[in-house]
Motif scaffolding. Structure first.
Motif, PDB file in Angstrom:
ATOM      1  N   MET A   1       0.813  -1.174   0.107  1.00  0.00           N
ATOM      2  CA  MET A   1       0.192  -0.089   0.012  1.00  0.00           C
ATOM      3  C   MET A   1       0.756   1.395  -0.090  1.00  0.00           C
ATOM      4  O   MET A   1       1.442   1.383   1.079  1.00  0.00           O
ATOM      5  N   ASN A   2       0.810   1.942  -1.092  1.00  0.00           N
ATOM      6  CA  ASN A   2       1.880   3.093  -1.296  1.00  0.00           C
ATOM      7  C   ASN A   2       1.205   4.316  -0.655  1.00  0.00           C
ATOM      8  O   ASN A   2       1.743   5.615  -0.556  1.00  0.00           O
ATOM      9  N   ALA A   3      -0.402   4.422  -0.608  1.00  0.00           N
ATOM     10  CA  ALA A   3      -0.977   5.395  -0.079  1.00  0.00           C
ATOM     11  C   ALA A   3      -0.612   5.873   1.192  1.00  0.00           C
ATOM     12  O   ALA A   3      -0.527   4.984   2.195  1.00  0.00           O
ATOM     13  N   PRO A   4      -0.774   7.185   1.616  1.00  0.00           N
ATOM     14  CA  PRO A   4      -0.248   7.433   2.976  1.00  0.00           C
ATOM     15  C   PRO A   4      -1.568   7.355   3.994  1.00  0.00           C
ATOM     16  O   PRO A   4      -2.827   7.293   3.424  1.00  0.00           O
ATOM     17  N   ALA A   5      -1.288   6.805   5.250  1.00  0.00           N
ATOM     18  CA  ALA A   5      -2.530   6.668   6.153  1.00  0.00           C
ATOM     19  C   ALA A   5      -3.523   7.638   6.065  1.00  0.00           C
ATOM     20  O   ALA A   5      -4.762   7.348   6.364  1.00  0.00           O
ATOM     21  N   TRP A   6      -2.974   8.979   6.056  1.00  0.00           N
ATOM     22  CA  TRP A   6      -3.964   9.917   6.331  1.00  0.00           C
ATOM     23  C   TRP A   6      -4.924  10.179   5.023  1.00  0.00           C
ATOM     24  O   TRP A   6      -6.047  10.577   5.225  1.00  0.00           O
ATOM     25  N   ARG A   7      -4.497   9.882   3.967  1.00  0.00           N
ATOM     26  CA  ARG A   7      -5.391   9.698   2.693  1.00  0.00           C
ATOM     27  C   ARG A   7      -6.362   8.698   2.824  1.00  0.00           C
ATOM     28  O   ARG A   7      -7.650   9.057   2.597  1.00  0.00           O
ATOM     29  N   ILE A   8      -6.022   7.512   3.551  1.00  0.00           N
ATOM     30  CA  ILE A   8      -7.144   6.605   3.405  1.00  0.00           C
ATOM     31  C   ILE A   8      -8.147   6.788   4.743  1.00  0.00           C
ATOM     32  O   ILE A   8      -9.256   6.771   4.293  1.00  0.00           O
ATOM     33  N   TRP A   9      -7.644   7.550   5.695  1.00  0.00           N
ATOM     34  CA  TRP A   9      -8.607   8.006   6.842  1.00  0.00           C
ATOM     35  C   TRP A   9      -9.475   9.087   6.240  1.00  0.00           C
ATOM     36  O   TRP A   9     -10.511   9.170   6.759  1.00  0.00           O
ATOM     37  N   LEU A  10      -8.918   9.866   5.566  1.00  0.00           N
ATOM     38  CA  LEU A  10      -9.903  11.156   4.636  1.00  0.00           C
ATOM     39  C   LEU A  10     -10.875  10.757   3.835  1.00  0.00           C
ATOM     40  O   LEU A  10     -11.927  10.856   4.010  1.00  0.00           O
ATOM     41  N   VAL A  11     -10.616   9.453   3.198  1.00  0.00           N
ATOM     42  CA  VAL A  11     -11.564   8.765   2.257  1.00  0.00           C
ATOM     43  C   VAL A  11     -12.656   8.319   3.060  1.00  0.00           C
ATOM     44  O   VAL A  11     -13.934   8.190   2.671  1.00  0.00           O
ATOM     45  N   VAL A  12     -12.076   7.392   4.197  1.00  0.00           N
ATOM     46  CA  VAL A  12     -13.071   6.698   4.944  1.00  0.00           C
ATOM     47  C   VAL A  12     -14.185   7.561   5.992  1.00  0.00           C
ATOM     48  O   VAL A  12     -15.256   7.483   5.777  1.00  0.00           O
ATOM     49  N   THR A  13     -13.473   8.952   6.115  1.00  0.00           N
ATOM     50  CA  THR A  13     -14.058   9.904   6.850  1.00  0.00           C
ATOM     51  C   THR A  13     -15.350  10.458   5.855  1.00  0.00           C
ATOM     52  O   THR A  13     -16.330  10.793   5.966  1.00  0.00           O
ATOM     53  N   LEU A  14     -14.909  10.833   4.685  1.00  0.00           N
ATOM     54  CA  LEU A  14     -15.545  11.303   3.548  1.00  0.00           C
ATOM     55  C   LEU A  14     -16.816  10.216   3.240  1.00  0.00           C
ATOM     56  O   LEU A  14     -17.981  10.482   3.023  1.00  0.00           O
ATOM     57  N   MET A  15     -16.363   9.141   3.240  1.00  0.00           N
ATOM     58  CA  MET A  15     -17.391   8.034   2.810  1.00  0.00           C
ATOM     59  C   MET A  15     -18.597   7.934   3.945  1.00  0.00           C
ATOM     60  O   MET A  15     -19.610   7.841   3.761  1.00  0.00           O
ATOM     61  N   CYS A  16     -18.236   8.030   5.105  1.00  0.00           N
ATOM     62  CA  CYS A  16     -19.136   8.203   6.286  1.00  0.00           C
ATOM     63  C   CYS A  16     -20.010   9.223   6.057  1.00  0.00           C
ATOM     64  O   CYS A  16     -21.332   9.083   6.318  1.00  0.00           O
ATOM     65  N   GLY A  17     -19.354  10.552   5.942  1.00  0.00           N
ATOM     66  CA  GLY A  17     -20.335  11.574   5.996  1.00  0.00           C
ATOM     67  C   GLY A  17     -21.299  11.691   4.811  1.00  0.00           C
ATOM     68  O   GLY A  17     -22.249  12.055   5.013  1.00  0.00           O
ATOM     69  N   TRP A  18     -20.654  11.269   3.617  1.00  0.00           N
ATOM     70  CA  TRP A  18     -21.783  10.895   2.381  1.00  0.00           C
ATOM     71  C   TRP A  18     -22.849   9.951   2.757  1.00  0.00           C
ATOM     72  O   TRP A  18     -23.974  10.096   2.148  1.00  0.00           O
ATOM     73  N   GLY A  19     -22.669   8.909   3.329  1.00  0.00           N
ATOM     74  CA  GLY A  19     -23.509   7.880   3.681  1.00  0.00           C
ATOM     75  C   GLY A  19     -24.760   8.511   4.697  1.00  0.00           C
ATOM     76  O   GLY A  19     -25.816   8.112   4.382  1.00  0.00           O
ATOM     77  N   ILE A  20     -24.149   9.245   5.545  1.00  0.00           N
ATOM     78  CA  ILE A  20     -25.014   9.846   6.526  1.00  0.00           C
ATOM     79  C   ILE A  20     -25.840  10.903   5.911  1.00  0.00           C
ATOM     80  O   ILE A  20     -27.174  10.856   6.014  1.00  0.00           O
ATOM     81  N   LEU A  21     -25.530  11.782   4.870  1.00  0.00           N
ATOM     82  CA  LEU A  21     -26.033  12.712   4.270  1.00  0.00           C
ATOM     83  C   LEU A  21     -27.003  11.873   3.410  1.00  0.00           C
ATOM     84  O   LEU A  21     -28.286  12.429   3.251  1.00  0.00           O
ATOM     85  N   ALA A  22     -26.682  10.854   2.505  1.00  0.00           N
ATOM     86  CA  ALA A  22     -27.806  10.254   1.753  1.00  0.00           C
ATOM     87  C   ALA A  22     -28.827   9.477   2.437  1.00  0.00           C
ATOM     88  O   ALA A  22     -30.066   9.645   2.045  1.00  0.00           O
TER      89      ALA A  22
END
Length: 56
Positions: A1-22
């Motif tokens: 996994m070459n992606a930094p950990a902060w980017r993965i956590w950012l995407v997970v957080t965005l997914m949670c937010g979009w799911g809640i809004l949906a």
């Protein structure tokens, strides 16, 4: 996994937010915004898959 950990956590957080809004928009029957939120949730899910795919 070459992606930094902060980017993965950012995407997970965005997914949670979009799911809640949906969910929130669909319960209020605001279908265009619920659809847009669901689309962004799916897009972030694909991004998360690409970031965590077998070391690429």
């Amino acid at each position: 996994m070459n992606a930094p950990a902060w980017r993965i956590w950012l995407v997970v957080t965005l997914m949670c937010g979009w799911g809640i809004l949906a969910i929130r928009f669909s319960t209020r029957q605001e279908w265009p915004m619920a659809g847009l939120s669901a689309l962004l949730l799916i897009t972030n899910g694909v991004t998360l898959y690409r970031l965590t795919r077998h070391g690429k």
